[in-house]
Enzyme design. Structure first.
Site, PDB file in Angstrom:
ATOM      1  CG  ASP A  80     -17.997  30.803  -1.109  1.00 52.10           C
ATOM      2  OD1 ASP A  80     -19.016  29.684  -1.786  1.00 52.10           O
ATOM      3  OD2 ASP A  80     -17.938  30.989  -1.897  1.00 52.10           O
ATOM      4  CG  ASP A 102     -18.747  38.301  -5.645  1.00 59.09           C
ATOM      5  OD1 ASP A 102     -19.284  37.345  -5.740  1.00 59.09           O
ATOM      6  OD2 ASP A 102     -18.406  38.641  -6.579  1.00 59.09           O
ATOM      7  CG  HIS A 178     -24.041  30.180  -7.449  1.00 59.74           C
ATOM      8  ND1 HIS A 178     -24.233  32.033  -6.678  1.00 59.74           N
ATOM      9  CD2 HIS A 178     -23.014  29.752  -7.056  1.00 59.74           C
ATOM     10  CE1 HIS A 178     -23.157  32.054  -6.185  1.00 59.74           C
ATOM     11  NE2 HIS A 178     -21.938  30.844  -6.101  1.00 59.74           N
ATOM     12  CB  ALA A 210     -19.333  23.657  -9.858  1.00 60.49           C
ATOM     13  CB  THR A 252     -19.297  20.940  -4.896  1.00 56.17           C
ATOM     14  OG1 THR A 252     -18.788  20.817  -5.712  1.00 56.17           O
ATOM     15  CG2 THR A 252     -20.879  19.795  -4.690  1.00 56.17           C
ATOM     16  CB  THR A 254     -26.263  23.107  -5.355  1.00 56.26           C
ATOM     17  OG1 THR A 254     -26.629  24.613  -5.428  1.00 56.26           O
ATOM     18  CG2 THR A 254     -28.134  21.845  -5.568  1.00 56.26           C
TER      19      THR A 254
HETATM   20  O1  LIG Z   1     -20.162  27.943  -5.814  1.00 52.62           O
HETATM   21  C1  LIG Z   1     -20.783  27.712  -5.035  1.00 52.62           C
HETATM   22  C2  LIG Z   1     -22.003  26.762  -5.292  1.00 52.62           C
HETATM   23  O2  LIG Z   1     -22.291  26.136  -6.525  1.00 52.62           O
HETATM   24  P1  LIG Z   1     -23.449  24.550  -6.421  1.00 52.62           P
HETATM   25  O3  LIG Z   1     -25.116  25.836  -6.653  1.00 52.62           O
HETATM   26  O4  LIG Z   1     -23.152  24.702  -8.322  1.00 52.62           O
HETATM   27  O5  LIG Z   1     -23.240  23.362  -5.840  1.00 52.62           O
HETATM   28  N1  LIG Z   1     -20.548  28.664  -3.804  1.00 52.62           N
HETATM   29  O6  LIG Z   1     -20.254  29.089  -3.997  1.00 52.62           O
HETATM   30  C3  LIG Z   1     -21.712  28.101  -2.409  1.00 52.62           C
HETATM   31  C4  LIG Z   1     -22.585  29.090  -1.829  1.00 52.62           C
HETATM   32  C5  LIG Z   1     -23.399  29.312  -0.897  1.00 52.62           C
HETATM   33  O7  LIG Z   1     -23.157  30.608  -0.767  1.00 52.62           O
HETATM   34  P2  LIG Z   1     -24.651  30.625   1.254  1.00 52.62           P
HETATM   35  O8  LIG Z   1     -24.504  29.747   1.309  1.00 52.62           O
HETATM   36  O9  LIG Z   1     -24.830  31.397   1.151  1.00 52.62           O
HETATM   37  O10 LIG Z   1     -26.065  30.074   0.097  1.00 52.62           O
HETATM   38 ZN   LIG Z   2     -20.184  30.863  -5.252  1.00 51.10          ZN
END
Ligand SMILES: O=C(COP(=O)(O)O)N(O)CCCOP(=O)(O)O
Ligand SMILES: [Zn+2]
Length: 305
Positions: A80, A102, A178, A210, A252, A254
């Site tokens: 990711d 990205d 995010h 999302a 997903t 968060t």
């Molecule tokens: O799109 C999302 C998550 O979206 P969300 O915050 O709505 O769940 N992501 O790509 C997750 C990104 C996570 O990165 P890190 O581990 O550096 O914190």
């Molecule tokens: Zn993302």
């Protein structure tokens, strides 16, 4: 079974459902996501960010790839937000079957050049590629049109970008962002823009940022001692509409973090004498699994394995 991201997403776009890409940083999240996928007979994407790779190292990547291979449903292991060619090579070496490069913060030509380079390397070893065009940033409806345009994905640019890079799926910016604060109240999602992109880009489309950030989860997190401001996420109806318009991969993270942390806080709060990690990580794992299952129901991927 371990498959490429495109094997999962091509079918999803063609049949009009979405597949969850769930971020994992440890054993409990990985187990929760895979158990949910097997119980729901749903394909699934296990996503590891560079931060996850740094945090978990080979203990994480080897575990994730091995469990994906043994899974009874199709699983892609995905990098990711890969930030560089080198980072992508590292994921390819670890056996990932999907990688994101990205370069959406770069100018168009740089994004094309860097993405094309990654596509060549990944395709050479049978791995599929996610690219991003447009800036992920929540937009309020009153934002000036030209400012919105600068941020969000331009449909005609997206067509040219996918043709020139050969990327397999495209992360689009249509108003999500995010984290837990996606905008005041119900974030504005530019569905008409998504429809125009989908008409010009037949490849599976990806929605970052999302998470739903459901209020009941926010309340549970607060009641367990967590501190969080005026959090809000993407409305389930807006997700369903985006899927009907061509979104096939939905990220997903968060929601899983909130569920896991609320349960850890809750369990420790109720049992101040507890110091066996299994006693508070176990219930947290179950909470993540329930969130993943509900997201799979929303996306329409249940029974699609
Ligand atoms: O799109 C999302 C998550 O979206 P969300 O915050 O709505 O769940 N992501 O790509 C997750 C990104 C996570 O990165 P890190 O581990 O550096 O914190
Ligand atoms: Zn993302």
């Amino acid at each position: 079974m371990l498959v490429t991201g495109l094997e999962i997403l091509r079918k999803a776009r063609a049949e009009g459902y979405g597949v969850g890409a769930f971020n994992t940083n440890n054993m409990e999240f990985t187990q929760a996501i895979l158990e949910a996928a097997e119980e729901m007979k749903s394909p699934v994407i296990l996503a590891l960010s560079e931060g996850a790779m740094k945090y978990g190292g080979r203990a994480l990547t080897r575990m994730v790839v091995a469990l994906a291979q043994e899974a009874r449903v199709p699983v892609a292991v995905h990098l990711d937000h890969g930030s560089s060619y080198e980072s992508v090579l590292k994921a390819l070496r670890e056996g990932f079957t999907s990688v994101m490069i990205d370069k959406s913060h770069e100018d168009f030509e740089t994004n094309v050049r860097e993405t094309k380079r990654v596509v060549e390397a990944a395709h050479a070893v049978g791995v599929t590629v996610e690219a991003e065009l447009g800036r992920l940033a929540g937009i309020e409806e009153h934002v000036a049109v030209d400012e919105k345009d600068a941020l969000l994905t331009n449909p005609e640019e997206a067509r040219i970008f996918m043709e020139r890079t050969g990327a397999d799926y495209l992360a689009v910016a249509i108003g999500t962002s995010h984290g837990a604060y996606k905008g005041k109240g119900r974030p504005f999602i530019d569905h008409p823009r998504l429809a125009r992109i989908a008409k010009l880009v037949p490849a599976p489309l990806v929605l970052h940022g999302a998470s739903a950030v459901p209020q009941e989860l926010v309340e549970r997190f607060r009641a367990a001692g967590g501190e969080i401001g005026e959090a809000s996420g993407i409305h389930p109806e807006d997700i369903k509409k985006a899927i009907s318009l061509g979104i096939a991969k939905i990220n997903t993270d968060t929601d899983l973090r909130l569920a896991f942390t609320a349960l850890v806080r809750e369990t420790l709060g109720k049992n101040p004498k507890e110091f066996d990690p299994r006693k508070y990580l176990g219930p947290a794992r179950e909470a993540v699994k329930e969130v993943v299952k509900s997201r799979m129901e929303l996306f329409g991927s249940v029974g699609r394995a």
